[in-house]
Design an enzyme around this catalytic site. Structure first.
Site, PDB file in Angstrom:
ATOM      1  N   HIS A 119      63.003  57.216  10.753  1.00 44.49           N
ATOM      2  CA  HIS A 119      64.154  57.702  10.004  1.00 44.49           C
ATOM      3  C   HIS A 119      63.761  57.934   8.543  1.00 44.49           C
ATOM      4  O   HIS A 119      63.149  58.962   8.235  1.00 44.49           O
ATOM      5  CB  HIS A 119      65.310  56.702  10.162  1.00 44.49           C
ATOM      6  CG  HIS A 119      66.624  57.210   9.661  1.00 44.49           C
ATOM      7  ND1 HIS A 119      67.795  56.492   9.812  1.00 44.49           N
ATOM      8  CD2 HIS A 119      66.966  58.338   9.003  1.00 44.49           C
ATOM      9  CE1 HIS A 119      68.795  57.160   9.282  1.00 44.49           C
ATOM     10  NE2 HIS A 119      68.313  58.280   8.771  1.00 44.49           N
ATOM     11  N   HIS A 147      70.645  56.052   0.266  1.00 48.21           N
ATOM     12  CA  HIS A 147      69.865  56.488   1.430  1.00 48.21           C
ATOM     13  C   HIS A 147      69.424  57.920   1.192  1.00 48.21           C
ATOM     14  O   HIS A 147      70.252  58.787   0.881  1.00 48.21           O
ATOM     15  CB  HIS A 147      70.713  56.415   2.700  1.00 48.21           C
ATOM     16  CG  HIS A 147      70.072  57.020   3.901  1.00 48.21           C
ATOM     17  ND1 HIS A 147      68.787  56.712   4.299  1.00 48.21           N
ATOM     18  CD2 HIS A 147      70.521  57.947   4.800  1.00 48.21           C
ATOM     19  CE1 HIS A 147      68.486  57.391   5.388  1.00 48.21           C
ATOM     20  NE2 HIS A 147      69.521  58.161   5.704  1.00 48.21           N
ATOM     21  N   GLY A 172      78.506  65.821   4.119  1.00 47.42           N
ATOM     22  CA  GLY A 172      78.162  67.231   4.093  1.00 47.42           C
ATOM     23  C   GLY A 172      78.585  68.020   2.883  1.00 47.42           C
ATOM     24  O   GLY A 172      78.447  69.249   2.868  1.00 47.42           O
ATOM     25  N   TYR A 204      60.881  41.450 -20.128  1.00 51.77           N
ATOM     26  CA  TYR A 204      60.842  42.910 -20.229  1.00 51.77           C
ATOM     27  C   TYR A 204      62.180  43.427 -20.756  1.00 51.77           C
ATOM     28  O   TYR A 204      63.247  42.948 -20.349  1.00 51.77           O
ATOM     29  CB  TYR A 204      60.574  43.515 -18.840  1.00 51.77           C
ATOM     30  CG  TYR A 204      60.620  45.030 -18.810  1.00 51.77           C
ATOM     31  CD1 TYR A 204      59.499  45.789 -19.069  1.00 51.77           C
ATOM     32  CD2 TYR A 204      61.825  45.682 -18.508  1.00 51.77           C
ATOM     33  CE1 TYR A 204      59.557  47.182 -19.038  1.00 51.77           C
ATOM     34  CE2 TYR A 204      61.877  47.079 -18.478  1.00 51.77           C
ATOM     35  CZ  TYR A 204      60.744  47.809 -18.745  1.00 51.77           C
ATOM     36  OH  TYR A 204      60.805  49.183 -18.719  1.00 51.77           O
ATOM     37  N   HIS A 253      66.111  61.030   2.252  1.00 55.67           N
ATOM     38  CA  HIS A 253      64.959  61.392   3.068  1.00 55.67           C
ATOM     39  C   HIS A 253      63.881  61.921   2.117  1.00 55.67           C
ATOM     40  O   HIS A 253      63.288  62.982   2.359  1.00 55.67           O
ATOM     41  CB  HIS A 253      65.343  62.430   4.116  1.00 55.67           C
ATOM     42  CG  HIS A 253      66.233  61.888   5.189  1.00 55.67           C
ATOM     43  ND1 HIS A 253      65.831  61.736   6.497  1.00 55.67           N
ATOM     44  CD2 HIS A 253      67.505  61.417   5.141  1.00 55.67           C
ATOM     45  CE1 HIS A 253      66.819  61.212   7.215  1.00 55.67           C
ATOM     46  NE2 HIS A 253      67.845  61.017   6.408  1.00 55.67           N
ATOM     47  N   SER A 290      80.640  59.756   4.506  1.00 55.60           N
ATOM     48  CA  SER A 290      79.287  60.011   4.988  1.00 55.60           C
ATOM     49  C   SER A 290      79.090  59.515   6.414  1.00 55.60           C
ATOM     50  O   SER A 290      79.655  58.497   6.830  1.00 55.60           O
ATOM     51  CB  SER A 290      78.285  59.296   4.070  1.00 55.60           C
ATOM     52  OG  SER A 290      77.005  59.249   4.651  1.00 55.60           O
ATOM     53  N   GLY A 297      71.178  62.885   1.832  1.00 51.53           N
ATOM     54  CA  GLY A 297      71.216  61.602   1.134  1.00 51.53           C
ATOM     55  C   GLY A 297      72.609  61.242   0.686  1.00 51.53           C
ATOM     56  O   GLY A 297      73.506  62.103   0.620  1.00 51.53           O
ATOM     57  N   ASP A 347      56.444  46.067 -10.347  1.00 56.96           N
ATOM     58  CA  ASP A 347      57.550  46.035 -11.302  1.00 56.96           C
ATOM     59  C   ASP A 347      58.905  46.179 -10.616  1.00 56.96           C
ATOM     60  O   ASP A 347      59.923  45.708 -11.125  1.00 56.96           O
ATOM     61  CB  ASP A 347      57.401  47.165 -12.328  1.00 56.96           C
ATOM     62  CG  ASP A 347      56.395  46.848 -13.422  1.00 56.96           C
ATOM     63  OD1 ASP A 347      56.051  45.670 -13.586  1.00 56.96           O
ATOM     64  OD2 ASP A 347      55.953  47.792 -14.103  1.00 56.96           O
TER      65      ASP A 347
END
Length: 233
Positions: free
Chosen positions: A171, A95, A46, A229, A97, A74, A28, A120
């Site tokens: 993906h 991003h 990495g 809110y 997984h 990345s 991520g 929401d």
């Protein structure tokens, strides 16, 4: 915002990925942009989250050129770049997984809005983005991932801050926000909604989406022009 501020914000959001439970290993990344300068920053490829420092964060311009940073950015950098260039409202991108949201992405299932928790955060069904073609994958996989996301949001006439998430077929999810940390919060919300949806479907396979009037009420009371809110700023 100074470059140091930007790096610190993006570093903090990336370091929060692992404690949030959204990632394993280095699956991520989070980026953020300073629209005033046109510069944006992303996690280096990495590198363990716990080892990240603001100095490690890579700064780029909107042409994709590295402005500051000694490490490679990345592998998803080109995807983030397309989104920043095409949607000026986006201030941060995450991003991951994450387990349950990625299940929906891999299965090619959009994420319906079954309840108010989802409403929401996301204004309706979280869409699936088409698979890339063999030519797109061979030519520039990460770039065309961004192109496909933009294409889907525009096809559905979706504002990426009202629908701050997509599920990339085969993906994983991408989420957007006003800042790097805001996009991370939307990833947390997406994962929770996906988890709840899977449980709800298992209990009632015939269930329907939330009624439109309840969806609208919950989303607009938090995000609409008359939102009430939270506390007034």
């Amino acid at each position: 915002m100074t470059l140091q501020d930007l790096r610190e914000q993006v570093c903090a959001a990336n370091r929060a990925l692992e404690p949030s439970g959204l990632v394993r290993l280095t699956w991520g990344n989070v980026s953020g942009i300073d629209r005033a300068s046109g510069l944006w920053a992303i996690k280096p490829s990495g590198v363990d989250y716990s080892a990240l420092t603001p100095a490690d964060i890579v700064v780029l311009d909107l042409e994709g050129n590295v402005v500051e940073g000694k490490l490679r950015p990345s592998s998803d950098t080109k995807t983030h770049l397309v989104l920043y260039r095409e949607f000026s409202a986006i201030g941060g991108i995450t991003h991951t997984h994450s387990l349950h949201a990625t299940m929906f992405a891999q299965a090619g299932r959009e994420l319906p809005c079954f309840g108010t928790t989802h409403a929401d955060h996301f204004h309706g069904t979280v869409p699936i983005v088409r698979a890339l073609t063999p030519a797109e994958v061979a030519d520039d996989y990460e770039h065309f991932t961004g192109v496909a996301i933009v294409e889907r949001l525009r096809e559905l006439n979706l504002n990426p801050l009202e629908m701050p998430a997509v599920l990339q077929l085969h993906h994983a999810p991408f989420t957007f926000g006003k800042t790097a940390m805001d996009s991370l919060h939307n990833s947390i919300a997406l994962e929770m909604c996906a988890h709840m949806a899977l449980g709800s479907i298992s209990l009632n396979p015939a269930m329907n989406s939330i009624p439109e009037h309840i969806l609208e009420k919950h989303h607009l009371r938090k995000h609409g022009p008359g939102a009430y809110y939270g506390q007034k700023k």
